[in-house]
Write a protein that holds these residues in place. Structure first.
Motif, PDB file in Angstrom:
ATOM      1  N   ALA A   9     -94.480  18.866 -45.077  1.00  0.00           N
ATOM      2  CA  ALA A   9     -93.614  19.642 -44.179  1.00  0.00           C
ATOM      3  C   ALA A   9     -92.216  19.802 -44.782  1.00  0.00           C
ATOM      4  N   VAL A  10     -91.694  18.753 -45.388  1.00  0.00           N
ATOM      5  CA  VAL A  10     -90.368  18.829 -45.998  1.00  0.00           C
ATOM      6  C   VAL A  10     -90.382  19.806 -47.174  1.00  0.00           C
ATOM      7  N   ARG A  11     -91.426  19.760 -47.987  1.00  0.00           N
ATOM      8  CA  ARG A  11     -91.510  20.686 -49.125  1.00  0.00           C
ATOM      9  C   ARG A  11     -91.614  22.141 -48.641  1.00  0.00           C
ATOM     10  N   GLY A  16     -88.958  27.413 -47.652  1.00  0.00           N
ATOM     11  CA  GLY A  16     -88.493  28.424 -46.710  1.00  0.00           C
ATOM     12  C   GLY A  16     -86.976  28.578 -46.732  1.00  0.00           C
ATOM     13  N   LEU A  17     -86.273  27.459 -46.808  1.00  0.00           N
ATOM     14  CA  LEU A  17     -84.812  27.514 -46.850  1.00  0.00           C
ATOM     15  C   LEU A  17     -84.314  28.130 -48.148  1.00  0.00           C
ATOM     16  N   GLN A  95     -79.760  20.541 -47.552  1.00  0.00           N
ATOM     17  CA  GLN A  95     -79.273  19.221 -47.944  1.00  0.00           C
ATOM     18  C   GLN A  95     -79.944  18.118 -47.130  1.00  0.00           C
ATOM     19  N   THR A  96     -80.142  18.357 -45.843  1.00  0.00           N
ATOM     20  CA  THR A  96     -80.815  17.379 -44.987  1.00  0.00           C
ATOM     21  C   THR A  96     -82.253  17.153 -45.430  1.00  0.00           C
ATOM     22  N   MET A  97     -82.952  18.223 -45.761  1.00  0.00           N
ATOM     23  CA  MET A  97     -84.325  18.087 -46.226  1.00  0.00           C
ATOM     24  C   MET A  97     -84.398  17.347 -47.566  1.00  0.00           C
ATOM     25  N   LEU A  98     -83.438  17.617 -48.455  1.00  0.00           N
ATOM     26  CA  LEU A  98     -83.397  16.892 -49.730  1.00  0.00           C
ATOM     27  C   LEU A  98     -83.165  15.404 -49.507  1.00  0.00           C
ATOM     28  N   ALA A 100     -83.991  13.714 -46.842  1.00  0.00           N
ATOM     29  CA  ALA A 100     -85.222  13.169 -46.260  1.00  0.00           C
ATOM     30  C   ALA A 100     -86.255  12.901 -47.342  1.00  0.00           C
ATOM     31  N   LEU A 101     -86.422  13.832 -48.254  1.00  0.00           N
ATOM     32  CA  LEU A 101     -87.389  13.658 -49.344  1.00  0.00           C
ATOM     33  C   LEU A 101     -86.946  12.530 -50.267  1.00  0.00           C
ATOM     34  N   ASP A 102     -85.658  12.457 -50.560  1.00  0.00           N
ATOM     35  CA  ASP A 102     -85.131  11.387 -51.401  1.00  0.00           C
ATOM     36  C   ASP A 102     -85.352  10.024 -50.751  1.00  0.00           C
ATOM     37  N   SER A 103     -85.143   9.933 -49.446  1.00  0.00           N
ATOM     38  CA  SER A 103     -85.371   8.669 -48.731  1.00  0.00           C
ATOM     39  C   SER A 103     -86.826   8.263 -48.787  1.00  0.00           C
ATOM     40  N   LYS A 104     -87.693   9.234 -48.639  1.00  0.00           N
ATOM     41  CA  LYS A 104     -89.135   8.959 -48.697  1.00  0.00           C
ATOM     42  C   LYS A 104     -89.513   8.420 -50.076  1.00  0.00           C
ATOM     43  N   TYR A 105     -89.013   9.065 -51.133  1.00  0.00           N
ATOM     44  CA  TYR A 105     -89.328   8.616 -52.486  1.00  0.00           C
ATOM     45  C   TYR A 105     -88.659   7.285 -52.807  1.00  0.00           C
TER      46      TYR A 105
END
Length: 116
Positions: A9-11, A16-17, A95-98, A100-105
């Motif tokens: 979903a984040v990707r 989309g953004l 930036q928020t999505m990045l 979130a993805l960074d936190s996940k990784y």
């Protein structure tokens, strides 16, 4: 593990953004082009529906349509104020999505290293 619903979903949101940023740039570049109709990118509703229904977010693709807002005398309907605000909103969401993805990784890296 890397293809869970959240990561997918984040990707999709990042894709989309990113598309929205390109469309906004195109809108601004054509602000004085007679007959140009502003583009609008939609993906949030489809992504929300996919996630809530259990479908794969990977199948969601951003769609680009033309704005139906009123036009000026030259047939152009690009509004610089709207485009500027949309750009700022899109940058913040990206930036928020990045993050979130960074936190996940980061969490995955920590688990792989053994929590050290």
């Amino acid at each position: 593990m890397l293809e869970d619903v959240t990561s997918s979903a984040v990707r999709v949101a990042l894709k989309g953004l990113s598309q929205r940023q390109r469309v906004i740039a195109d809108n601004i570049a054509n602000i004085e082009t007679p007959g140009f109709l502003a583009g609008r990118v939609q993906f949030e509703d489809a992504l929300r529906t996919a996630v809530s229904s259990g479908s794969s977010p990977q199948d969601v693709a951003p769609s680009v349509g033309r704005s139906l807002e009123p036009t000026r005398e030259n047939g152009n309907n690009v509004n610089l104020d709207h485009e500027t605000l949309s750009h700022m909103d899109t940058v913040l969401r990206y930036q928020t999505m990045l993050k979130a993805l960074d936190s996940k990784y980061s969490l995955l890296r920590s688990v792989i290293k053994g929590g050290a």
